[in-house]
Scaffold this motif. Structure first.
Motif, short mmCIF file in Angstrom:
data_model
loop_
_atom_site.label_atom_id
_atom_site.label_comp_id
_atom_site.label_asym_id
_atom_site.label_seq_id
_atom_site.Cartn_x
_atom_site.Cartn_y
_atom_site.Cartn_z
N PHE A 1 30.87 38.03 38.81
CA PHE A 1 31.07 36.99 37.81
C PHE A 1 32.55 36.64 37.67
N ALA A 2 33.39 37.64 37.63
CA ALA A 2 34.82 37.39 37.45
C ALA A 2 35.40 36.62 38.63
N GLU A 3 35.03 37.02 39.84
CA GLU A 3 35.58 36.36 41.03
C GLU A 3 35.09 34.93 41.19
N HIS A 4 33.93 34.62 40.60
CA HIS A 4 33.39 33.26 40.69
C HIS A 4 33.56 32.49 39.37
N LYS A 5 34.36 33.07 38.47
CA LYS A 5 34.69 32.42 37.19
C LYS A 5 33.43 32.05 36.39
#
Length: 485
Positions: free
Chosen positions: A295-299
């Motif tokens: 989730f973090a890496e794909h915003k």
């Protein structure tokens, strides 16, 4: 518990049967007050190697709404199961079915999805269908949402992208639970919910004008809303009928590393984790930690309401059902189309169908063992089969030895998994009668034990003819899987 012996056969109460979906068999798309569904606005694919369900835009939606007849939308016609179900159920009973998976078309009960009162004619149809199954002692396995949400909810809310749809779904589930709780023991919330990460066919949410990141954001937010709806429905059912069982449903994409390169092995592990993300939430009752980095890496930021985590914990499913058709190969940094349904690399050790689906019976045993080890809840195979191009021979019959071989090899691996210690509730082959393809909306992709005389243009008598595999499966069921010859 340690034992010195292990299972050598299928359980006595094993549920042999078949699986269908309302949008692929019923037809009668505008009969008795039914509303349009998201499945009935998708044209037949121009290329059978390409999936068609996700290709919905605002323009194609307007075009579909302007078409008042079946037109180029084959799922509107199905195979006329809506009118022919008594004869079809009788054929299933002749094979000895113990169970049949059906779906209740939400738009038959609530035509636009948001009505406060159900459509009585829709309820009556399922009254009659379930009664017909019960007449032959066929256990209904009912999917609540099988790629067929009311189109009205797309038009009003953009489908599951909106939290508003949750309350509409729980009104629908409450209605059908109250109606059929004494007649249905096994329920499934969302068909192949993990494919919601691919877009419209599961979420009912249009994506025109969105960037790739925005598409991911919308898809995973829609999945969260489905998780909440699933958990609430599970709690509804348990409160109303504690002995009934609710399952989630996974499109199992077993994948292998392309090489022993640790980078390929890691990429494979990550691909398998993402495949199991939805079932992790629905079986374990919480989001898995490995998705935090994704989730973090794909915003991606999941908007949760207060109490959502408690809802998920309280609404865990009772069993895990899944489809299994193929396996794939994963290599770090590589991703190519595998047929018309999945992504991955070709496996040089496997044959494939005309649709590019690679045939891997041993992969089913691997999946069963991995899923059992991960979740320790009963498993249920609710889709497995082979779609082929078929036509009657000069004798007017369909000699489908290839289907018998395919099913035999998969059933043998199921028995091996049971011997390995897997608790397996049953096997519902997809689809026991020829139907409209999910992925391409064509009739030419035939799965059934029963041939239906209808072509891709809807021409034909709709006559039902048992294939050779009909009689083979009849024998398999009669011997509880002992005679596979």
């Amino acid at each position: 518990m340690y034992q010195t012996d292990y299972p050598h056969a299928f359980p006595k109460d094993f549920l042999w049967g078949g699986a269908t979906a309302a949008n692929q068999i019923e037809g009668a798309f505008a009969t008795d007050g039914k509303g349009l569904t998201t499945a009935e606005i998708v044209k037949k694919a121009a290329d059978r190697q390409q999936i068609s369900m996700g290709n919905v835009t605002k323009d194609s939606l307007r075009e579909a709404l302007a078409e008042q007849t079946v037109g180029d939308y084959p799922k509107r016609r199905g195979i006329d199961f809506y009118h022919q179900y008594p004869a079809d159920i009788k054929l299933f009973a002749q094979m000895g079915f113990k169970a049949l998976r059906i779906s209740i078309a939400w738009a038959r009960i609530f035509p636009n999805g948001d009505e406060k009162r159900p459509n009585k004619a829709g309820l009556k149809f399922y009254d009659n269908l379930i009664a017909e199954m019960k007449k032959y002692n066929i256990e209904p396995v009912v999917t609540l949402s099988h790629y067929e949400m009311p189109l009205g909810l797309t038009l009003k809310y953009n489908g599951w992208a909106s939290r508003e749809v949750v309350s509409d779904f729980t009104r629908f589930t409450q209605t059908v639970f109250e109606r059929y709780k004494d007649k249905v023991k096994y329920w499934i919330t969302f068909n192949e919910i993990n494919t919601g990460a691919w877009g419209f066919h599961e979420t009912g949410a249009l994506e025109d004008g969105l960037t790739e990141q925005e598409k991911l954001q919308q898809r995973y937010q829609a999945l969260h809303h489905q998780f909440i709806a699933s958990a609430l429905a599970t709690t509804q059912l348990h409160e109303m009928e504690p002995e009934d069982k609710m399952g989630c449903m996974l499109a199992r994409m077993q994948t292998y590393p392309a090489t022993t390169d640790p980078a390929d092995v890691l990429a494979t592990q990550q691909a398998n984790d993402r495949n199991l993300f939805c079932t992790d939430v629905q079986v374990r009752g919480e989001y898995p930690n490995y998705m935090n980095r994704f989730f973090a890496e794909h915003k991606i930021k999941i908007k949760m309401e207060p109490g959502d985590q408690a809802v998920l914990r309280e609404g865990k499913v009772d069993y895990l059902s899944f489809s299994y058709y193929m396996s794939t190969v994963t290599a770090a940094g590589e991703n190519e189309d595998l047929g018309n349904f999945s992504h991955g690399l070709k496996n040089k050790y496997l044959e494939e169908t005309p649709w590019g689906w690679q045939i891997d019976p041993v992969g089913l045993r691997i999946s069963l063992n991995e899923l059992w080890d991960r979740y320790q809840v009963p498993l249920f195979i609710v889709e497995n089969g082979i779609g082929m191009l078929e036509a009657p021979d000069s004798d007017g019959k369909i000699h489908d030895d290839y289907r018998i071989d395919y099913l035999r090899e998969h059933i043998e691996q199921m028995q091996e998994a049971i011997a390995d210690g897997v608790k397996l509730l049953g096997y519902l082959m997809w689809g026991p009668i020829d139907l409209i393809s999910f992925s391409t909306s064509e009739m030419s992709k035939r799965y059934g034990f029963i041939y239906v005389d209808q072509d891709d243009e809807g021409k034909g008598s709709l006559k039902r003819t048992p294939k050779d595999s009909f009689y083979w499966y009849q024998k398999v069921i009669a011997t509880n899987g002992k005679d596979l010859a």
